[in-house]
Design an enzyme around this catalytic site. Structure first.
Site, PDB file in Angstrom:
ATOM      1  N   LEU A 113      38.422  19.880 -88.720  1.00  0.00           N
ATOM      2  CA  LEU A 113      38.697  21.281 -88.395  1.00  0.00           C
ATOM      3  C   LEU A 113      38.024  22.121 -89.465  1.00  0.00           C
ATOM      4  O   LEU A 113      38.103  21.797 -90.658  1.00  0.00           O
ATOM      5  CB  LEU A 113      40.210  21.553 -88.367  1.00  0.00           C
ATOM      6  CG  LEU A 113      41.026  20.832 -87.282  1.00  0.00           C
ATOM      7  CD1 LEU A 113      42.497  21.152 -87.434  1.00  0.00           C
ATOM      8  CD2 LEU A 113      40.533  21.206 -85.895  1.00  0.00           C
ATOM      9  N   ASP A 114      37.352  23.199 -89.047  1.00  0.00           N
ATOM     10  CA  ASP A 114      36.627  24.001 -90.022  1.00  0.00           C
ATOM     11  C   ASP A 114      37.584  24.788 -90.903  1.00  0.00           C
ATOM     12  O   ASP A 114      38.806  24.710 -90.757  1.00  0.00           O
ATOM     13  CB  ASP A 114      35.617  24.929 -89.333  1.00  0.00           C
ATOM     14  CG  ASP A 114      36.278  25.871 -88.334  1.00  0.00           C
ATOM     15  OD1 ASP A 114      37.287  26.491 -88.695  1.00  0.00           O
ATOM     16  OD2 ASP A 114      35.788  25.980 -87.198  1.00  0.00           O
ATOM     17  N   LEU A 115      37.026  25.530 -91.830  1.00  0.00           N
ATOM     18  CA  LEU A 115      37.826  26.197 -92.855  1.00  0.00           C
ATOM     19  C   LEU A 115      38.873  27.129 -92.269  1.00  0.00           C
ATOM     20  O   LEU A 115      40.018  27.178 -92.733  1.00  0.00           O
ATOM     21  CB  LEU A 115      36.892  26.957 -93.805  1.00  0.00           C
ATOM     22  CG  LEU A 115      37.553  27.716 -94.960  1.00  0.00           C
ATOM     23  CD1 LEU A 115      38.184  26.751 -95.944  1.00  0.00           C
ATOM     24  CD2 LEU A 115      36.538  28.612 -95.663  1.00  0.00           C
ATOM     25  N   THR A 149      40.094  27.154 -89.105  1.00  0.00           N
ATOM     26  CA  THR A 149      40.867  26.603 -87.993  1.00  0.00           C
ATOM     27  C   THR A 149      42.091  25.881 -88.533  1.00  0.00           C
ATOM     28  O   THR A 149      42.027  25.207 -89.559  1.00  0.00           O
ATOM     29  CB  THR A 149      40.008  25.640 -87.161  1.00  0.00           C
ATOM     30  OG1 THR A 149      38.844  26.325 -86.703  1.00  0.00           O
ATOM     31  CG2 THR A 149      40.781  25.128 -85.968  1.00  0.00           C
TER      32      THR A 149
END
Length: 397
Positions: free
Chosen positions: A167-169, A171
């Site tokens: 999961l990106d920063l 999310t």
């Protein structure tokens, strides 16, 4: 003076190429008869031996770099580099890449003897509620907080935690971790089709045409992408609109890029489901919970994971040893927070035992009374009633 020319001979079809003919005969003109006879079709249909060597898995003799990575020393690629650098030896002989080992072999790293578990450990899975602002990496060059710093430590021989996808920063939501690389690969690979479900807040409502485009597929830099379903979930603050979307792959920032391709921006993104696993109710942000056997088997059935991978194996010398008692539950619970200590307590529904002194033992007539003191009774160690899963605090245990 007219020259006498020999009579023209009718053209004859060249003889078919056989093994006894020289190699130059293979380049002779092709005759119509060869084409009509179907000889070329028969040659094409002949099975061609595969040049790729496929090695079947050998659970009792795994590869050295896999066992080292399973022990938590690093990734498989890093272990292969260590082997190529000559840092590892097996039975006092230099190891080579792809070498298989078995129980009883002596593996040394830089001359130091390693105690390794040959058989794979049983699968363990953590459900983590990732907050925004954390990165999914073990070592961040920008010194940002990572999700791995909050996870519990694994014992020696139990592998290392691996994230199932990323999961990106910005999310948040459900993020799974497991100590099995094979299980993580099956959960992530697109061919198994495990659905990911997200709650996405979009700036501005999607029109019917835009929603249909997202369902049919939109072109991205790395190929076409499409949602399996889009469900409106109500209006948020101002012009924001909440949607519930599902898709069967996990490319980099895929949901955000798809929404942006139809002219909208994503202001918040939360993953609420991965395959058969929902984000546990009551699990606070930044906390983890270990899944029970039922949830792990549900994920295994959805991804087609063999039973031997989920169950793990035991080394030959461990067959006579007693099983270590794991402080886990067969199922996950709905409560959040750390598990309280029950040392000295009593089982649920029973009153605590009292440390009352024991009375004198009755003796038969005519026999002397023994003057031996009886040791006091120890308090019982109870367990919390019901089923549930182990929860963890934000820090390491």
């Amino acid at each position: 003076m007219n020259s006498i020319q020999p009579p023209e001979m009718p053209p004859q079809a060249p003889e078919p190429v056989t093994e006894a003919q020289p190699a130059s005969a293979a380049f002779a003109p092709v005759a119509i008869g060869d084409v009509l006879s179907g000889r070329f079709d028969a040659e094409t249909a002949a099975p061609v031996p595969s040049s790729k060597r496929v090695l079947p898995p050998q659970p009792e003799q795994p590869k050295l770099h896999k066992v080292l990575a399973q022990a938590g020393l690093g990734s498989r690629l890093e272990m292969e580099q260590w082997i190529a650098q000559g840092r590892l030896s097996v039975n006092k002989q230099p190891a080579h890449v792809g070498q298989r080992i078995q129980f009883g072999d002596q593996i040394r790293l830089d001359g130091r003897l390693l105690r390794l578990r040959i058989a794979a450990p049983p699968v363990r899975v953590l459900a983590y509620h990732k907050p925004a602002g954390e990165v999914v990496t073990t070592d961040d060059p920008h010194n940002r907080p990572t999700v791995f710093r909050r996870l519990p430590r694994l014992a020696a021989g139990q592998g290392k935690w691996q994230s199932v996808g990323r999961l990106d920063l910005n999310t948040e939501g459900l993020l799974l971790f497991t100590n099995s690389g094979e299980f993580a690969n099956r959960l992530m690979h697109p061919r198994f089709g495990l659905e990911r479900e997200y709650a996405v807040r979009v700036l501005g409502a999607l029109s019917e045409q835009e929603s249909q485009r997202l369902l049919d597929g939109v072109p991205l830099d790395d190929g076409m992408a499409r949602f399996s379903s889009i469900t409106p979930e109500g209006q948020g603050e101002g012009a924001n609109q909440w949607y519930r979307v599902t898709l069967s792959e996990g490319r980099y920032r895929e949901v955000r890029r798809m929404i942006e391709s139809v002219g909208h921006a994503v202001s918040r993104l939360i993953r609420i489901r991965y395959g058969a696993m929902l984000l546990p109710r009551g699990l606070r942000r930044g906390t983890w919970m270990e899944l029970g056997e039922r949830d792990i088997r549900a994920l295994g059935e959805a991804s087609g994971t063999p039973e031997r991978v989920l169950r793990g194996g035991r080394d030959p010398d461990a067959r006579q040893a007693p099983k270590p008692r794991r402080n886990t539950r067969p199922d996950r619970g709905r409560a959040s927070g750390p598990r309280p200590s029950m040392a000295g307590g009593a089982p649920r529904g029973e009153s605590p035992r009292q440390n009352t002194p024991a009375g004198p033992r009755r003796q038969a007539p005519g026999k002397p009374t023994a003057q031996r003191a009886k040791p006091p009774r120890q308090p019982a160690r109870g367990r919390i009633g019901g089923v549930g899963a182990r929860h963890g605090k934000s820090g390491r245990k």
